[in-house]
Design a protein around this motif. Structure first.
Motif, PDB file in Angstrom:
ATOM      1  N   GLY A 105       0.786  -1.227   0.000  1.00 21.83           N
ATOM      2  CA  GLY A 105       0.000   0.000   0.000  1.00 21.83           C
ATOM      3  C   GLY A 105       0.817   1.276   0.000  1.00 21.83           C
ATOM      4  N   THR A 106       2.137   1.166   0.037  1.00 24.09           N
ATOM      5  CA  THR A 106       2.981   2.353  -0.022  1.00 24.09           C
ATOM      6  C   THR A 106       3.064   2.846  -1.460  1.00 24.09           C
ATOM      7  OG1 THR A 106       4.988   1.011  -0.238  1.00 24.09           O
ATOM      8  CG2 THR A 106       4.360   1.710   1.999  1.00 24.09           C
ATOM      9  N   HIS A 107       3.444   4.112  -1.614  1.00 26.75           N
ATOM     10  CA  HIS A 107       3.500   4.745  -2.928  1.00 26.75           C
ATOM     11  C   HIS A 107       4.934   5.166  -3.243  1.00 26.75           C
ATOM     12  CE1 HIS A 107      -0.887   5.031  -3.262  1.00 26.75           C
ATOM     13  NE2 HIS A 107      -0.839   5.192  -1.947  1.00 26.75           N
ATOM     14  N   ARG A 108       5.349   4.905  -4.479  1.00 27.79           N
ATOM     15  CA  ARG A 108       6.690   5.286  -4.929  1.00 27.79           C
ATOM     16  C   ARG A 108       6.623   6.654  -5.599  1.00 27.79           C
ATOM     17  NH1 ARG A 108       5.691   0.250  -6.710  1.00 27.79           N
ATOM     18  NH2 ARG A 108       5.615   0.849  -8.908  1.00 27.79           N
ATOM     19  N   THR A 109       7.357   7.617  -5.058  1.00 27.34           N
ATOM     20  CA  THR A 109       7.447   8.948  -5.670  1.00 27.34           C
ATOM     21  C   THR A 109       8.908   9.220  -6.020  1.00 27.34           C
ATOM     22  OG1 THR A 109       7.619  10.001  -3.490  1.00 27.34           O
ATOM     23  CG2 THR A 109       5.437   9.896  -4.466  1.00 27.34           C
ATOM     24  N   TRP A 110       9.126   9.674  -7.231  1.00 23.34           N
ATOM     25  CA  TRP A 110      10.473   9.932  -7.731  1.00 23.34           C
ATOM     26  C   TRP A 110      10.549  11.308  -8.349  1.00 23.34           C
ATOM     27  CZ3 TRP A 110      12.735   5.313 -10.939  1.00 23.34           C
ATOM     28  CH2 TRP A 110      12.648   4.130 -10.214  1.00 23.34           C
ATOM     29  N   ILE A 111      11.710  11.946  -8.175  1.00 24.38           N
ATOM     30  CA  ILE A 111      12.029  13.129  -8.976  1.00 24.38           C
ATOM     31  C   ILE A 111      12.926  12.626 -10.099  1.00 24.38           C
ATOM     32  CG2 ILE A 111      13.140  15.388  -9.099  1.00 24.38           C
ATOM     33  CD1 ILE A 111      12.618  15.713  -6.124  1.00 24.38           C
ATOM     34  N   GLN A 112      12.444  12.781 -11.318  1.00 22.28           N
ATOM     35  CA  GLN A 112      13.163  12.328 -12.494  1.00 22.28           C
ATOM     36  C   GLN A 112      13.817  13.530 -13.190  1.00 22.28           C
ATOM     37  OE1 GLN A 112      12.950   8.860 -12.058  1.00 22.28           O
ATOM     38  NE2 GLN A 112      12.357   8.623 -14.180  1.00 22.28           N
ATOM     39  N   PRO A 113      15.030  13.373 -13.700  1.00 20.99           N
ATOM     40  CA  PRO A 113      15.656  14.447 -14.473  1.00 20.99           C
ATOM     41  C   PRO A 113      15.112  14.487 -15.901  1.00 20.99           C
ATOM     42  CG  PRO A 113      17.157  12.599 -14.271  1.00 20.99           C
ATOM     43  CD  PRO A 113      15.920  12.235 -13.487  1.00 20.99           C
ATOM     44  N   LEU A 114      15.039  15.682 -16.452  1.00 27.39           N
ATOM     45  CA  LEU A 114      14.658  15.883 -17.851  1.00 27.39           C
ATOM     46  C   LEU A 114      15.852  16.474 -18.589  1.00 27.39           C
ATOM     47  CD1 LEU A 114      11.178  17.584 -17.304  1.00 27.39           C
ATOM     48  CD2 LEU A 114      11.604  15.191 -17.852  1.00 27.39           C
TER      49      LEU A 114
END
Length: 133
Positions: free
Chosen positions: A51-60
Motif C-alpha cells: 500500500g505504499t506509494h513510490r514517488t520519484w524526482i526524475q531528471p529531464l
C-alpha cells in the motif's frame, strides 16, 4: 546556475507543487508535476503491494539545474516511499534529504499505532460469531 543554486533547486521545485498532490495518491503511474526549465519531473511510480506509494524526482534533458547533470537523465534525482499517514511536508523533506544524501528514504507509520488502530477496528466490528477454546 551557481554552486549554491543547485541546493535550492529541489526544494524550490517541490514547493511549487500544491500539498494535495503529496497525498491521496492514485494507484496508477502518472506525472505529478514537470518543470522543463529546471529539468525535473515528480512522478508517482505506482503502488507497492503493502500500500505504499513510490514517488520519484526524475531528471529531464536540457534543464538548468545542476542536479540534473549530476544525476544524468537515466537516473532518479530522489526517491521516496510514502506510507500511510505521511504528511506533505514529510514527503517534501524526504525527497530533499534523499537528493542531498543520494539515498532512498522511506516514511513509516509507527507500527504500534497501526496495530492499535487494527485492534480498535476489530473491537468496533462487533462480537465474534464463535468463540474458540
Amino acid at each position: 546556475m551557481g554552486r549554491g543554486g543547485a541546493k535550492k533547486d529541489v526544494p524550490t521545485f517541490l514547493d511549487s507543487i500544491k500539498d494535495e498532490h503529496y497525498e491521496n495518491f492514485q494507484e496508477k503511474t502518472y506525472v505529478i508535476k514537470e518543470d522543463k526549465k529546471l529539468g525535473m519531473r515528480l512522478d508517482h511510480q505506482g503502488t507497492n503491494q503493502d500500500g505504499t506509494h513510490r514517488t520519484w524526482i526524475q531528471p529531464l534533458e536540457n534543464g538548468t539545474s545542476r542536479n540534473v547533470s549530476k544525476a544524468g537523465t537515466n537516473k532518479a534525482i530522489a526517491r521516496v516511499i510514502v506510507t500511510i499517514g505521511a504528511k506533505p511536508a514529510d514527503v517534501k523533506q524526504g525527497l530533499v534529504q534523499c537528493e542531498r544524501s543520494r539515498t532512498n528514504y522511506e516514511y513509516k507509520v509507527d507500527l504500534a499505532w497501526k496495530s492499535f488502530l487494527h485492534f480498535l477496528g476489530i473491537l468496533l466490528s462487533g462480537p465474534p460469531s464463535k468463540f474458540v477454546w
